[in-house]
Every structure is written in structure tokens, then in C-alpha cells.
Motif scaffolding. Structure first.
Motif, PDB file in Angstrom:
ATOM      1  N   THR A 108      -1.262   6.251  -6.610  1.00 47.17           N
ATOM      2  CA  THR A 108      -2.821   6.774  -6.562  1.00 47.17           C
ATOM      3  C   THR A 108      -2.740   7.059  -5.020  1.00 47.17           C
ATOM      4  O   THR A 108      -3.077   6.136  -4.147  1.00 47.17           O
ATOM      5  CB  THR A 108      -3.529   5.502  -6.795  1.00 47.17           C
ATOM      6  OG1 THR A 108      -3.485   5.059  -8.217  1.00 47.17           O
ATOM      7  CG2 THR A 108      -5.003   5.846  -6.845  1.00 47.17           C
ATOM      8  N   PRO A 109      -2.507   8.287  -4.538  1.00 42.97           N
ATOM      9  CA  PRO A 109      -2.551   8.839  -3.281  1.00 42.97           C
ATOM     10  C   PRO A 109      -3.814   8.437  -2.339  1.00 42.97           C
ATOM     11  O   PRO A 109      -3.644   7.933  -1.309  1.00 42.97           O
ATOM     12  CB  PRO A 109      -2.460  10.244  -3.249  1.00 42.97           C
ATOM     13  CG  PRO A 109      -1.649  10.516  -4.540  1.00 42.97           C
ATOM     14  CD  PRO A 109      -2.068   9.430  -5.636  1.00 42.97           C
ATOM     15  N   ASP A 110      -4.924   8.440  -2.973  1.00 46.57           N
ATOM     16  CA  ASP A 110      -5.923   8.183  -2.249  1.00 46.57           C
ATOM     17  C   ASP A 110      -6.496   6.385  -2.419  1.00 46.57           C
ATOM     18  O   ASP A 110      -7.647   6.121  -1.668  1.00 46.57           O
ATOM     19  CB  ASP A 110      -7.196   8.976  -2.580  1.00 46.57           C
ATOM     20  CG  ASP A 110      -7.661   8.968  -4.005  1.00 46.57           C
ATOM     21  OD1 ASP A 110      -7.030   8.087  -4.739  1.00 46.57           O
ATOM     22  OD2 ASP A 110      -8.690   9.524  -4.407  1.00 46.57           O
ATOM     23  N   LEU A 111      -5.636   5.777  -2.991  1.00 44.14           N
ATOM     24  CA  LEU A 111      -6.054   4.322  -3.265  1.00 44.14           C
ATOM     25  C   LEU A 111      -7.109   4.293  -3.980  1.00 44.14           C
ATOM     26  O   LEU A 111      -7.868   3.033  -3.707  1.00 44.14           O
ATOM     27  CB  LEU A 111      -5.776   3.646  -2.036  1.00 44.14           C
ATOM     28  CG  LEU A 111      -4.415   3.551  -1.239  1.00 44.14           C
ATOM     29  CD1 LEU A 111      -4.351   2.887   0.029  1.00 44.14           C
ATOM     30  CD2 LEU A 111      -3.402   3.147  -2.305  1.00 44.14           C
ATOM     31  N   ASN A 139       0.946  -1.141   0.109  1.00 44.89           N
ATOM     32  CA  ASN A 139       0.113  -0.044  -0.048  1.00 44.89           C
ATOM     33  C   ASN A 139       0.891   1.337  -0.028  1.00 44.89           C
ATOM     34  O   ASN A 139       0.533   2.370  -0.665  1.00 44.89           O
ATOM     35  CB  ASN A 139      -0.990   0.106   1.160  1.00 44.89           C
ATOM     36  CG  ASN A 139      -2.243  -0.757   0.851  1.00 44.89           C
ATOM     37  OD1 ASN A 139      -2.760  -1.159  -0.151  1.00 44.89           O
ATOM     38  ND2 ASN A 139      -2.727  -1.215   1.977  1.00 44.89           N
ATOM     39  N   TRP A 170      -6.612   4.123 -11.290  1.00 44.50           N
ATOM     40  CA  TRP A 170      -5.421   2.983 -10.888  1.00 44.50           C
ATOM     41  C   TRP A 170      -4.520   3.069 -11.930  1.00 44.50           C
ATOM     42  O   TRP A 170      -4.803   2.872 -12.957  1.00 44.50           O
ATOM     43  CB  TRP A 170      -6.171   1.747 -10.723  1.00 44.50           C
ATOM     44  CG  TRP A 170      -5.430   0.634  -9.812  1.00 44.50           C
ATOM     45  CD1 TRP A 170      -4.564  -0.087 -10.282  1.00 44.50           C
ATOM     46  CD2 TRP A 170      -4.695   1.021  -8.369  1.00 44.50           C
ATOM     47  NE1 TRP A 170      -3.784  -0.669  -9.246  1.00 44.50           N
ATOM     48  CE2 TRP A 170      -3.837   0.292  -7.876  1.00 44.50           C
ATOM     49  CE3 TRP A 170      -5.299   2.132  -7.578  1.00 44.50           C
ATOM     50  CZ2 TRP A 170      -3.274  -0.063  -6.782  1.00 44.50           C
ATOM     51  CZ3 TRP A 170      -4.606   1.977  -6.147  1.00 44.50           C
ATOM     52  CH2 TRP A 170      -3.638   0.835  -5.945  1.00 44.50           C
ATOM     53  N   ARG A 205       0.403   3.976  -2.901  1.00 50.83           N
ATOM     54  CA  ARG A 205       0.185   5.717  -2.479  1.00 50.83           C
ATOM     55  C   ARG A 205       1.184   6.554  -3.364  1.00 50.83           C
ATOM     56  O   ARG A 205       0.684   7.799  -3.586  1.00 50.83           O
ATOM     57  CB  ARG A 205       0.018   5.777  -1.189  1.00 50.83           C
ATOM     58  CG  ARG A 205      -0.909   5.403  -0.314  1.00 50.83           C
ATOM     59  CD  ARG A 205      -0.920   5.626   1.193  1.00 50.83           C
ATOM     60  NE  ARG A 205      -1.669   4.854   2.044  1.00 50.83           N
ATOM     61  CZ  ARG A 205      -3.080   5.229   2.023  1.00 50.83           C
ATOM     62  NH1 ARG A 205      -3.644   6.005   1.379  1.00 50.83           N
ATOM     63  NH2 ARG A 205      -3.713   4.371   2.716  1.00 50.83           N
ATOM     64  N   TYR A 206       2.201   6.110  -3.874  1.00 51.21           N
ATOM     65  CA  TYR A 206       2.777   7.049  -4.606  1.00 51.21           C
ATOM     66  C   TYR A 206       2.189   7.175  -6.062  1.00 51.21           C
ATOM     67  O   TYR A 206       2.472   8.138  -6.782  1.00 51.21           O
ATOM     68  CB  TYR A 206       4.200   6.313  -4.875  1.00 51.21           C
ATOM     69  CG  TYR A 206       5.290   6.492  -3.637  1.00 51.21           C
ATOM     70  CD1 TYR A 206       5.194   7.441  -2.886  1.00 51.21           C
ATOM     71  CD2 TYR A 206       6.277   5.514  -3.593  1.00 51.21           C
ATOM     72  CE1 TYR A 206       5.888   7.311  -1.708  1.00 51.21           C
ATOM     73  CE2 TYR A 206       7.245   5.597  -2.358  1.00 51.21           C
ATOM     74  CZ  TYR A 206       6.963   6.594  -1.553  1.00 51.21           C
ATOM     75  OH  TYR A 206       7.776   6.572  -0.378  1.00 51.21           O
TER      76      TYR A 206
END
Length: 142
Positions: free
Chosen positions: A40-43, A33, A50, A37-38
Motif C-alpha cells: 500500500t504505497p500511500d499507507l 513501514n 489495506w 509501502r510495497y
């Protein structure tokens, strides 16, 4: 290096009274994770946002893990290519290496259905987590 802790659940234990081998894949995913996050910061798992696709995984089971003691998941980078990177994982319980693995992940555009170069700003962040393979499996206490 990213470090996460997981607590084996009763349902993770098999008939031989140790952590079932399929659980390790889930725990290593938790460990990724920080890397995710690098990109897609908000996952956000929407198709449009994505940016990663996994193309290979491997696991080595070094020793048995058991119920009743937390497991430390260590995640780091082993290699960074143009559009792909290799993530390394380790599972430690009671100060001993119990499992290790690798995952190859590609920076991918799901709309265009093709790989994309890793942006420089993300590459720099990934580089901070590069570990030489000689260091794999060594205790952090050493």
C-alpha cells in the motif's frame, strides 16, 4: 534491509530507568513501514485498500536500553511464503544489539476475508531484503 532511527522519549522510560519493554513493539512497527509501502504505497489505512494482517509477533530482550541515545531499528525479511512472510527486527543502541523480534504477516483481503498470494512484483521487492538467520544480530560494521 530497512533502517530507521528512533529517539527514546521521557515517557518511554519506566521506574527502573530503562526503555519499557512495550515500546519495542511500537518501534518495530515503525520499521515495518518500508515493507507496508510495497503493498500500500500511500499507507492508506482504509478497509478496502489495506492488504496486510499480522498473525504473530515475538520479542527477545537482549539488554537494557536507556534514555539519551537514539536506537537504530533494522528491519528485513526472513522468509517469504505463498501468502505470508516473516519480518525480522533488531533494535541497536550505542553499537549493541538490545532487542530482536519477528512478525508473521499475511497478504490479506479484508473484503473477502481470506489470504491472497503475494504478487510477483512485490515478492521480488521483498526478496531484496531477505537475510539469512545466521546474520541476525551481527554488527553492520563487521
Amino acid at each position: 534491509m530497512f533502517i530507521d532511527y528512533v529517539t527514546p522519549r521521557f515517557g518511554n522510560i519506566d521506574g527502573l530507568r530503562h526503555v519499557n519493554n512495550i515500546v519495542v513493539a511500537d518501534w518495530f512497527e515503525i520499521g515495518r513501514n518500508g515493507v507496508f509501502r510495497y503493498f500500500t504505497p500511500d499507507l492508506n489505512l482504509s478497509y478496502e485498500k489495506w492488504k496486510l494482517i499480522m498473525v504473530r509477533t515475538e520479542f527477545d530482550y537482549v539488554s537494557q536500553m536507556f534514555f539519551g541515545s537514539d536506537v537504530e531499528i533494522r528491519t528485513y525479511l526472513l522468509k517469504i511464503g505463498n501468502s505470508s512472510f516473516t519480518v525480522g527486527h533488531e533494535a541497536w543502541q550505542d553499537g549493541e544489539l538490545k532487542a530482536k523480534g519477528k512478525a508473521v504477516i499475511v497478504h490479506y483481503d479484508f473484503i473477502e476475508k481470506k489470504s491472497k498470494p503475494i504478487p510477483n512484483e512485490i515478492r521480488e521487492k521483498l526478496t531484496n531484503h531477505l537475510i539469512d538467520e545466521v546474520e541476525i544480530g551481527k554488527s553492520l560494521d563487521n
